[in-house]
Motif scaffolding. Structure first.
Motif, mmCIF file in Angstrom:
data_model
loop_
_atom_site.group_PDB
_atom_site.id
_atom_site.type_symbol
_atom_site.label_atom_id
_atom_site.label_comp_id
_atom_site.label_asym_id
_atom_site.label_seq_id
_atom_site.Cartn_x
_atom_site.Cartn_y
_atom_site.Cartn_z
ATOM 1 N N THR A 11 0.847 -1.201 0.000
ATOM 2 C CA THR A 11 0.000 0.000 0.000
ATOM 3 C C THR A 11 0.882 1.250 0.000
ATOM 4 N N ALA A 12 2.033 1.150 0.667
ATOM 5 C CA ALA A 12 2.968 2.274 0.654
ATOM 6 C C ALA A 12 3.556 2.470 -0.749
ATOM 7 N N GLN A 29 2.073 1.845 -3.513
ATOM 8 C CA GLN A 29 1.043 2.484 -4.330
ATOM 9 C C GLN A 29 0.997 3.985 -4.075
ATOM 10 N N LYS A 30 1.190 4.383 -2.821
ATOM 11 C CA LYS A 30 1.263 5.816 -2.518
ATOM 12 C C LYS A 30 2.480 6.439 -3.203
ATOM 13 N N SER A 85 1.832 6.900 -6.840
ATOM 14 C CA SER A 85 0.945 8.048 -7.037
ATOM 15 C C SER A 85 1.715 9.360 -6.938
ATOM 16 N N ASN A 86 2.710 9.395 -6.044
ATOM 17 C CA ASN A 86 3.486 10.626 -5.831
ATOM 18 C C ASN A 86 4.563 10.846 -6.883
ATOM 19 N N ASP A 120 -6.777 -0.078 -6.401
ATOM 20 C CA ASP A 120 -6.099 0.756 -7.394
ATOM 21 C C ASP A 120 -5.708 -0.041 -8.629
ATOM 22 N N ASP A 149 -6.833 5.632 8.302
ATOM 23 C CA ASP A 149 -7.084 5.069 6.975
ATOM 24 C C ASP A 149 -8.572 4.809 6.739
ATOM 25 N N ASP A 198 -10.771 7.895 5.785
ATOM 26 C CA ASP A 198 -10.751 8.354 4.391
ATOM 27 C C ASP A 198 -12.096 8.130 3.703
ATOM 28 N N LYS A 222 -0.603 11.906 9.371
ATOM 29 C CA LYS A 222 -1.769 11.881 8.481
ATOM 30 C C LYS A 222 -2.969 12.528 9.163
ATOM 31 N N LEU A 250 5.386 4.142 5.213
ATOM 32 C CA LEU A 250 4.185 4.978 5.327
ATOM 33 C C LEU A 250 4.495 6.291 6.039
ATOM 34 N N GLU A 281 4.291 10.020 4.293
ATOM 35 C CA GLU A 281 3.352 11.001 4.844
ATOM 36 C C GLU A 281 4.056 12.300 5.220
#
Length: 404
Positions: free
Chosen positions: A77-78, A80-81, A84-85, A130, A256, A259, A320, A397, A401
């Motif tokens: 999941t990290a 994927q973040k 995205s960044n 995602d 989380d 969200d 977060k 994570l 963040e």
């Protein structure tokens, strides 16, 4: 040299033919091509270090065979973040290759038996949202539905809480909130118009009510509603001790899951209230180093130590929480102090530029065989390891963040 060139040529032809026939989905990442510059942010330095050590994500923690694993799910999941960044396809591919080891062409999840009922089996499913939205491949949606449907006949305590696992009857652990609730909240928000958000909130409500410790303002590791387990308090059903990583799971689960709670949802403010209570409480127990102890309220007891995975989790949850306006700005300072403490005390960089995280509690739980009694001595007896996936994922994570 000519022979070597011919070998490489034929090797590439074979790979191309296999790719065209659908037999090969992706090639392992070439470790020799990964350069870890100290000019990169900590998140990318750690992410590239993990890929360099484990070109296939299922091999993290030195697994000998693929495992649908909640810890690797947290790590991915990290990634994927990060994708995205940064839009770096290396991070996306790392996630997709893991998913495609397990998700077959019709959406079956290999090595997943829904009848086993374990909240741990849900967490890795978070990466499928995602992947489905990006690829539009129906197999990912089918797998998502399989995981979602697992909640329909999942065993519950008399008051409606999910058992942590089928093998732990009537027990709720703080860990389980992270494993299940962000997935459950996202699925019901995006595919069911949020109809199960009250059920998501109810899981938090039960553990908030039954694990809160008035002496410390912290939360015990777990609660046995039946009060039958030898580790459970005969009056309250709570575990004997507060465990740092359990607090971290709880904090991450809150930020989380939130969200997916609309601003007008009646349970949203309640969950934000829980997060504020946690933030205020853990701030009181933060060591001068910026980190927290394995048993955070017994800092001076012999054998206790500063633990990196739970500390990373709290840093992530606090940071977060501030960034989402759930927490006051003052907690950003606490998060930054924690992150700086991680870099100074437990993050190590080797001569090749690879980043490692030390002082990670290898694992901890309650009951089982061999039996874990939840005593202070038990929590101190668990292995302290380097580069365990709990620590890798939580640090990633936190680093993403805070964007350090």
């Amino acid at each position: 040299m000519i022979i070597s060139q011919k070998i490489n040529f034929y090797k590439n032809v074979i790979i191309l033919l296999l790719l065209c026939s659908g037999k090969v989905i992706a090639q392992n990442i070439d470790q020799s091509q990964i350069v870890i510059s100290d000019n990169l942010k900590w998140s990318e330095r750690m992410a590239l270090s993990i890929i360099k050590r484990h070109p296939e994500a299922w091999k993290i923690d030195n697994h000998e065979a693929p495992k649908w694993d909640y810890k690797i799910g947290m790590i991915l999941t990290a990634y994927q973040k990060l994708y995205s960044n940064t839009n770096n396809a290396k991070y996306y591919d790392y996630v997709k290759e893991y998913a495609d080891v397990f998700i077959d062409e019709i959406g079956g999840i290999k090595k997943f038996n829904p009848e086993n009922h374990s909240l741990d089996n849900i967490n890795a499913g978070k990466i499928l949202f995602d992947l489905y939205y990006k690829t539009k491949e129906g197999k990912y949606l089918t797998a998502l539905k399989t995981l979602r449907n697992n909640f329909d006949d999942y065993p519950r305590t008399p008051s409606g809480g999910f058992w942590h696992k089928k093998i732990y009857p009537n027990q709720m652990w703080l860990d389980g909130l992270y494993m299940a609730e962000p997935f459950y909240a996202r699925y019901t928000a995006e595919f069911e118009k949020g109809e199960k958000l009250n059920d998501v909130a109810h899981q938090f409500e039960l553990l908030h009510k039954h694990t809160f410790d008035e002496k410390t303002d912290l939360y015990f590791h777990a609660w046995d509603e039946s009060k039958q387990m030898p580790w459970a308090n005969k009056e309250t059903g709570t575990a004997p001790h507060i465990w740092l990583r359990a607090l971290g799971w709880y904090g991450m689960a809150l930020v989380d899951a939130l969200d997916y709670f609309p601003k007008d949802h009646p349970k949203r403010s309640e969950l934000i209230g829980y997060l504020n209570e946690l933030a205020i409480a853990v701030s009181k127990y933060q060591d001068k180093s910026g980190l927290w102890y394995q048993i955070p309220n017994l800092q001076k007891q012999k054998g206790n130590y500063l633990e990196s995975s739970g500390s990373s989790m709290l840093v992530y949850a606090l940071a977060k929480g501030v960034h989402k306006d759930y927490l006051p700005l003052k907690f950003e300072k606490i998060a930054n102090k924690g992150f700086n403490g991680l870099i100074k005390n437990v993050i190590k960089v080797d001569k090749n530029g690879e980043v490692h995280i030390t002082q990670v509690c290898g694992s901890a739980g309650l009951g089982g065989n061999p039996y874990r009694d939840g005593s202070f001595e038990y929590y101190m007896s668990e292995r302290i390891v380097t580069d365990n996936s709990h620590g890798l994922g939580a640090f990633l994570l936190a680093a993403i963040e805070l964007d350090k």
